[in-house]
Structures are given as structure tokens and as C-alpha cells.
Design an enzyme around this catalytic site. Structure first.
Site, PDB file in Angstrom:
ATOM      1  N   CYS A   1     -15.027   5.270  -2.838  1.00 37.63           N
ATOM      2  CA  CYS A   1     -14.435   6.596  -2.631  1.00 37.63           C
ATOM      3  C   CYS A   1     -12.918   6.576  -2.784  1.00 37.63           C
ATOM      4  O   CYS A   1     -12.252   7.576  -2.567  1.00 37.63           O
ATOM      5  CB  CYS A   1     -14.840   7.161  -1.269  1.00 37.63           C
ATOM      6  SG  CYS A   1     -14.206   6.204   0.098  1.00 37.63           S
TER       7      CYS A   1
ATOM      8  N   ARG B   1     -12.200  13.837   4.477  1.00 39.11           N
ATOM      9  CA  ARG B   1     -11.111  13.253   5.272  1.00 39.11           C
ATOM     10  C   ARG B   1     -10.757  14.223   6.402  1.00 39.11           C
ATOM     11  O   ARG B   1      -9.942  15.139   6.211  1.00 39.11           O
ATOM     12  CB  ARG B   1      -9.879  13.027   4.403  1.00 39.11           C
ATOM     13  CG  ARG B   1     -10.041  11.988   3.313  1.00 39.11           C
ATOM     14  CD  ARG B   1      -8.746  11.886   2.507  1.00 39.11           C
ATOM     15  NE  ARG B   1      -8.638  10.665   1.752  1.00 39.11           N
ATOM     16  CZ  ARG B   1      -8.790  10.585   0.430  1.00 39.11           C
ATOM     17  NH1 ARG B   1      -9.065  11.663  -0.277  1.00 39.11           N
ATOM     18  NH2 ARG B   1      -8.654   9.433  -0.188  1.00 39.11           N
TER      19      ARG B   1
ATOM     20  N   HIS C   1       7.588  18.666  -2.482  1.00 44.08           N
ATOM     21  CA  HIS C   1       6.613  19.755  -2.413  1.00 44.08           C
ATOM     22  C   HIS C   1       6.418  20.401  -3.772  1.00 44.08           C
ATOM     23  O   HIS C   1       5.335  20.829  -4.128  1.00 44.08           O
ATOM     24  CB  HIS C   1       7.083  20.808  -1.412  1.00 44.08           C
ATOM     25  CG  HIS C   1       6.706  20.428  -0.022  1.00 44.08           C
ATOM     26  ND1 HIS C   1       7.239  21.011   1.084  1.00 44.08           N
ATOM     27  CD2 HIS C   1       5.840  19.511   0.423  1.00 44.08           C
ATOM     28  CE1 HIS C   1       6.703  20.465   2.156  1.00 44.08           C
ATOM     29  NE2 HIS C   1       5.854  19.539   1.783  1.00 44.08           N
TER      30      HIS C   1
ATOM     31  N   ASP D   1      -6.958   1.566   0.209  1.00 46.34           N
ATOM     32  CA  ASP D   1      -6.474   0.674   1.255  1.00 46.34           C
ATOM     33  C   ASP D   1      -6.829  -0.774   0.970  1.00 46.34           C
ATOM     34  O   ASP D   1      -6.066  -1.672   1.314  1.00 46.34           O
ATOM     35  CB  ASP D   1      -7.042   1.100   2.620  1.00 46.34           C
ATOM     36  CG  ASP D   1      -6.195   2.207   3.235  1.00 46.34           C
ATOM     37  OD1 ASP D   1      -4.960   2.075   3.206  1.00 46.34           O
ATOM     38  OD2 ASP D   1      -6.762   3.200   3.717  1.00 46.34           O
TER      39      ASP D   1
ATOM     40  N   GLU E   1     -12.389  -1.435   3.602  1.00 45.01           N
ATOM     41  CA  GLU E   1     -11.034  -1.249   3.060  1.00 45.01           C
ATOM     42  C   GLU E   1     -10.079  -2.317   3.573  1.00 45.01           C
ATOM     43  O   GLU E   1      -8.881  -2.259   3.324  1.00 45.01           O
ATOM     44  CB  GLU E   1     -10.516   0.172   3.298  1.00 45.01           C
ATOM     45  CG  GLU E   1     -10.778   0.769   4.646  1.00 45.01           C
ATOM     46  CD  GLU E   1     -10.390   2.242   4.741  1.00 45.01           C
ATOM     47  OE1 GLU E   1      -9.861   2.806   3.780  1.00 45.01           O
ATOM     48  OE2 GLU E   1     -10.607   2.818   5.819  1.00 45.01           O
TER      49      GLU E   1
HETATM   50  C1  PEP Z   1      -9.206   4.583   0.595  1.00 46.99           C
HETATM   51  O1  PEP Z   1      -8.487   3.904   1.338  1.00 46.99           O
HETATM   52  O2  PEP Z   1      -9.556   4.211  -0.537  1.00 46.99           O
HETATM   53  C2  PEP Z   1      -9.692   5.904   1.041  1.00 46.99           C
HETATM   54  C3  PEP Z   1     -10.572   6.572   0.336  1.00 46.99           C
HETATM   55  O3  PEP Z   1      -9.169   6.412   2.166  1.00 46.99           O
HETATM   56  P1  PEP Z   1      -7.712   7.091   2.260  1.00 46.99           P
HETATM   57  O4  PEP Z   1      -7.171   7.236   0.866  1.00 46.99           O
HETATM   58  O5  PEP Z   1      -7.926   8.383   2.964  1.00 46.99           O
HETATM   59  O6  PEP Z   1      -6.966   6.087   3.083  1.00 46.99           O
HETATM   60 MG    MG Z   2      -8.364   4.429   3.425  1.00 50.24          MG
END
Ligand code: PEP
Ligand code: MG
Length: 602
Positions: free
Chosen positions: A526, A310, A203, A479, A455
């Protein structure tokens, strides 16, 4: 002579990763704990002392919670809530009272016995995150012990900084509540901190990043190696601390700070500028957010919209599930703040490392005791798979998102699609949610586009059928890397193999962008790759026109966009995509970066 201490550096884009200041050693947190047995007639008195200390700490934390400024990072409030929860947990709040009664020992002793028991339980869990939570328990107990000893909160005694001087705190550990307290004190100019405990996911590290303070954590025996008032340079970039540096070293760090400050001022001037390459290609730079409150930060950073909201964070760390109205309020708030700019709301991506509380899961009919973490959670019931398994959960969210589409420009994004039938089912659910809203005569934008995340390699290799069904695509590279390279992104032991420059990853990214271009389907990135300045030119060269990233990266990426030309970006991308070795790819990118700097200097 300069002494150098080494630890884990923590910095964020919001700071230079360097702090120069005077060391201030925080009072040792190991308190001198008195341990003695008591007479039976003193039991009530000891229990009352415990109760009193707990209630003083309760008020202390509540006061800090109320003081959290509206614009403060979300983590700040979340950590204070966590400490409050720990304080009220019967394992801590009740068990020591029983120990006083049954073993006839004083309050402090009972509390430390229980502390060790709780920490033992935490530390036996094979998960860095949970292991590090035992430090939170220690911090809470130390607060109570301090009150039992009649003392004040540790940070109440921090010495006043002299004019403009920054303090570098040296502590065994820093509780989030203490950090917050210090950050808000007018008389203390905090430069950064060094702690003996804490790892990259502690943290302390998370809060340091979100408060914008550089830190070096996990420095063994730091408090014995630094003396009060020492001149300290904290270099979070390199994970080192220089104690009493010589004049040459100090001058070099001051120069780095000056250059960084100048660069930041330059970046701020870019806020109102449209992101266009040198040859006029417009690039959309959007923000990733985790809570409605983040939308303001996105706007302040000049974001063209929200490229990824998210939503799962609205569902986590609570015992109930947010109902349709609560979700609607959250989504509509973002849409309103963004005033017509696009807002991409991702449906629930729960599962893997983002789990619901047990009570919340019980409300979905999941039996208590069902493990939250399967043997391969990242490959398990996650994201769209979770939503399709719990249709009511999915429908409720879709209705809330659709309702929010009536107050702004809202798009729906579905995570982790791998199969065409998952897209078809998701779209059927969207249609069903629209019917339900129509029946209730509720307003929504019937044309709110539905897109999907790419992803999973299986999705990136099935683009035609995805493009046929979806209005836009968003590359979740975090991902995509995990699934392409078979690297658990939460497992630090394989973190060195997680490589966004692996040719297979780059090929999948490039193919997806190209397929989008050909079919005129908007594609954005993203994942974290979008915020990596060193990849901006490469991604533009691959044909990317929409980026979404943490708001703090937007201006730095914009600077790169302004400095790139389509032609040179295409050349760079074709050189990179021809290379089969990440080492060569890195070299190609480095050369391009040097050429860019040289061209700027002329
Ligand atoms: C990703 O997987 O790149 C993504 C943007 O989603 P998260 O990081 O929330 O899994
Ligand atoms: Mg993701």
C-alpha cells in the site's frame, strides 16, 4: 526567440504535466503601502478601517468556503480554513490594532509591521513546511491590505479568456483561495500557473496537484521575464517554462498533449475491465484514501476496495479528538459507499510528521509545552506505539471501526508493528473493544480480520511470528524504505538517497510476499511503490496479487497488469533480485519496459 525559465515542476497523474496558453500576469501582490503617522483623535477611525477590512476578508473567505463543491479535493477546504484561522489569530487580528494605538501609525503600516514580525517567527523555524506557512500569512495579509486600499480580490480582475484559450497565470504567489476562485470561474479556462515563490511542499504545490493543474513554482522574477499575452508552454515534467516557443517546439508539445489525451481516453475505457494478466492471474487493485469523501473517487476509478484508509487525518488540524460516534460515522460512510467491497481501516498512525494539535493532546493528559517533535520523531512514539501509550484513544477507535464492520466488509490494519508483543497487545485491545460493544449490545462483525503493516525491517525479518497472529499483511513501503535505508522521508536533504530499488528494500518486499504466499496469508503493498507503473510487472513477478494506491493511479497500473504475463514477470523479478546494484536494477527494468513497448507495437 524562445526564452526558457526554470523552476520546480509540479504535476499529478491527473494531467499531462504540460499546458499551452497565453500568459496572464496577476496584479503584483506587493501593494503600494502608504505609511504615515496619525493624530490620537484618528485612532478610532484607523482601528475601524482595520476592523472593516478584516470583516470583508472574513466574508470573502467564508463565501469561498461555502462554494467548495462537495467533490472538490479536501485540501481546498483545509487551506481556506487555515487562511480563516490565520485571519482570526490574535497575533494578526489584535496586534495591529495595538500598534495603531501605541505608535500612532496608520492601519496599513501597523499591519505590515505585524506581518513581518509573524513571518520572522515562522521563517526561523527549521522546517520547510512551517517556513512555507509564512507565505500563507503573507497571502492573508495581502487580502486585508487590498481591502484597506479599497480594492477587490486580486482574481476579480483576471482578464476573460477568448474562446477555448487557456490562461497561464504568472504571479509572485497564488493564494489557495485565489486558485479556487479562478478554477471555478466559467469565463476563465485555466491551463496552469507559474509562480516566483513556493517549493515542493508549499500549499500552492499541494493544491495544484489536487486540482489537477500543472505548475512550475519558484521561478525567480517570472513576472519580469514574461509579458502579458506571451505564448507560454509550461512543462511541469521538466520544471521549465518556454516563452514564445518556435513553431517546431510548439508542435512537439502539441503532439505530446495529443498522445497523452489519447492515452487517457484509452485508460478510461479500462475502468470496467477486470485486472488480469495476459495469462489470467487476477490482480486486486484497491485505493488508498485519507477521508470518507475520497471513497467515491476510489469507486469512480474502478477500485476493487479500499486497501488503506489513513484515519489519522480525522484527528489532525482540530482542537478536540473525534469521539466514538463521529469516528463511527466516518468509517461507516466509507463502508456504505463501497457497498460490500473490502475496506481496510488503519488504526491511528499519529506521530512523526503527523501530529495532533496541542489542545487535542491536552485532552489525552499530555502537559502543555511537551514538545510534539522529539529529536528523532520517525523513531519515536508513533502509530501503534502511540495507541498503546493511550489505551482509551485506541479503544475508542477500535470500537468505532468494529461498529462500522456491521455495515460493510471492514478489516482492521495496525501500523508500524515491530515486536510480537505489540501484536499481542493490539489483539487484546481488539478483544476488549468487542467485549465493551457486547456489553452495550452494539452490532459488529465478530470476525472482522486484524492485519498488520510491514513497514519496519524488524517486522519483515520476523514474518513467521507475525503470520501466526495476523490475518493479513500490508507492506508500507514508504516507511519500509525510510527505516531500511535510514532516510528520513520528510528530509529533502537526503531525498536523493531514498531509493525503492535498493536491493535490501526489494529483498524485504519479495520475502514478505513469498512468506504470505506460502502460508496463504494475503499480502498487499500500500506504499507509493504500488502505484508506480514501472514496478507493476516486478511486483507481480514477486508474487504480489493485491495493490493499493492513490485512486488516480489505478487505471494506469491496470493497463500494465493487462499487459503482463506471469512468466515474463517471474523472469523479470528473478533478474532484478539477483542484481546487487540499483543502477543495474534500473537498467533491467528499463529494458523490460522497452521490450513491452516493442511487443505492443507488433
Ligand atoms: C507506508 O508507509 O508505505 C504507508 C502506506 O503508510 P504512510 O505513507 O501513511 O506512512
Ligand atoms: Mg507508513
Amino acid at each position: 526567440m524562445t526564452r526558457e525559465l526554470v523552476g520546480i515542476g509540479v504535476r499529478s497523474a491527473a494531467n499531462a504535466g504540460i499546458a499551452i496558453g497565453r500568459a496572464h500576469l496577476l496584479a503584483p501582490s506587493e501593494l503600494d503601502i502608504r505609511q504615515y503617522t496619525i493624530e490620537r483623535r484618528d485612532v478610532l477611525h484607523e482601528v475601524a478601517r482595520l476592523n472593516n477590512a478584516f470583516s470583508l476578508v472574513r466574508s470573502e473567505l467564508d463565501e469561498l468556503r461555502e462554494d467548495v463543491a462537495p467533490g472538490a479535493p479536501n485540501e481546498v477546504g483545509a487551506f481556506l480554513d487555515l487562511h480563516r484561522m490565520i485571519l482570526d489569530d490574535p497575533l494578526l487580528a489584535d496586534a495591529p490594532r495595538d500598534l495603531v494605538r501605541t505608535r500612532l501609525i496608520n492601519a496599513e503600516w501597523a499591519l505590515t509591521i505585524q506581518l513581518e514580525e509573524v513571518c520572522r517567527q515562522f521563517e526561523s523555524i527549521e522546517d520547510d513546511y512551517f517556513r512555507e506557512r509564512s507565505e500563507d500569512v503573507r497571502q492573508v495579509v495581502e487580502r486585508v491590505l487590498r481591502r484597506l486600499a479599497g480594492g477587490k480580490p486580486a482574481t476579480a480582475v483576471v482578464r476573460k479568456a477568448s474562446d477555448g484559450e487557456r490562461l497561464i497565470l504568472i504571479a509572485r504567489d497564488l493564494a489557495p483561495a485565489d486558485m479556487l476562485h479562478l478554477k471555478h470561474r466559467d469565463d476563465v479556462v485555466l491551463g496552469g500557473f507559474v509562480t516566483e515563490l513556493g517549493g515542493p511542499t508549499s500549499h500552492t504545490a499541494i493544491l495544484a496537484r489536487s486540482l489537477g493543474l500543472p505548475a512550475v513554482l519558484g521561478v525567480p522574477a517570472a513576472r519580469e521575464k514574461v509579458i502579458e499575452g506571451d505564448l507560454v508552454v509550461l512543462d511541469a515534467e521538466a520544471g521549465r517554462v518556454l516563452v514564445n516557443p518556435d513553431a517546431g517546439e510548439l508542435a512537439a508539445f502539441r503532439e505530446r498533449l495529443r498522445v497523452d489525451a489519447e492515452h487517457r481516453a484509452e485508460l478510461r475505457r479500462l475502468k470496467g475491465k477486470i485486472a488480469r494478466t495476459r495469462d489470467g492471474i487476477a490482480i486486486e487493485l484497491c485505493a488508498n484514501i485519507e477521508a470518507p469523501e475520497d471513497a467515491r473517487e476510489a469507486l469512480d476509478a474502478g477500485a476493487d476496495g479500499i486497501g488503506l484508509y489513513r484515519t489519522e487525518f480525522l484527528f489532525m488540524n482540530r482542537d478536540d479528538l473525534p469521539d466514538e460516534d463521529e469516528q463511527y460515522e466516518a468509517y461507516a460512510k466509507v463502508a456504505r459507499v463501497m457497498k460490500g467491497k473490502p475496506v481496510v481501516i488503519r488504526t491511528l498512525d499519529i506521530g512523526a510528521d503527523k501530529v495532533l494539535n496541542e489542545t487535542a493532546r491536552a485532552s489525552l493528559g499530555i502537559a502543555a509545552g511537551t514538545p510534539t517533535v522529539e529529536s528523532n520523531p520517525a523513531l519515536g512514539l508513533r502509530a501503534i506505539r502511540y495507541c498503546l501509550a493511550y489505551p482509551e484513544l485506541f479503544l475508542t477507535q477500535l470500537r468505532a471501526i468494529l461498529r462500522a464492520s456491521s455495515v460493510g466488509t471492514v478489516r482492521i490494519l495496525v501500523p508500524m508493528l515491530a515486536h510480537v508483543h505489540e501484536i499481542d497487545q493490539a489483539l487484546a485491545f481488539v478483544a476488549r473493544a468487542k467485549e465493551q460493544l457486547k456489553e452495550k449490545r452494539q452490532k459488529f462483525d465478530a470476525r472482522a480480520p486484524v492485519g498488520g503493516m510491514i513497514e519496519v525491517p524488524g517486522a519483515a525479518l520476523s514474518l513467521p511470528s507475525f503470520i501466526q497472529r495476523l490475518k493479513f499483511l500490508s507492506l508500507g513501503t514508504n516507511d519500509l524504505i525510510q527505516y531500511t535505508l535510514a532516510i528520513d522521508r520528510a528530509d529533502s536533504s537526503v531525498a536523493h538517497l531514498y531509493d525503492h530499488l535498493h536491493p535490501a528494500v526489494l529483498k524485504l518486499v519479495a520475502q514478505t510476499i513469498r512468506a504470505g504466499e506460502r502460508s496463504r496469508t494475503p499480502v498487499s503493498v500500500c506504499g507509493e511503490m504500488a502505484g508506480e507503473c514501472d514496478l507493476t510487472g516486478l511486483l507481480i513477478g514477486m508474487g504480489l496479487r493485491q495493490f493499493s494506491m492513490h485512486p488516480s493511479q489505478i487505471l494506469a497500473v491496470k493497463e500494465r497488469v493487462l499487459d503482463t504475463s506471469r512468466r515474463s514477470a517471474i523472469q523479470l523479478a528473478s533478474r532484478v533480485l539477483r542484481a546487487a546494484d540499483p543502477v543495474v536494477i534500473r537498467a533491467v527494468l528499463e529494458r523490460a519496459s522497452l521490450e513491452r513497448v516493442a511487443a505492443r507495437a507488433h
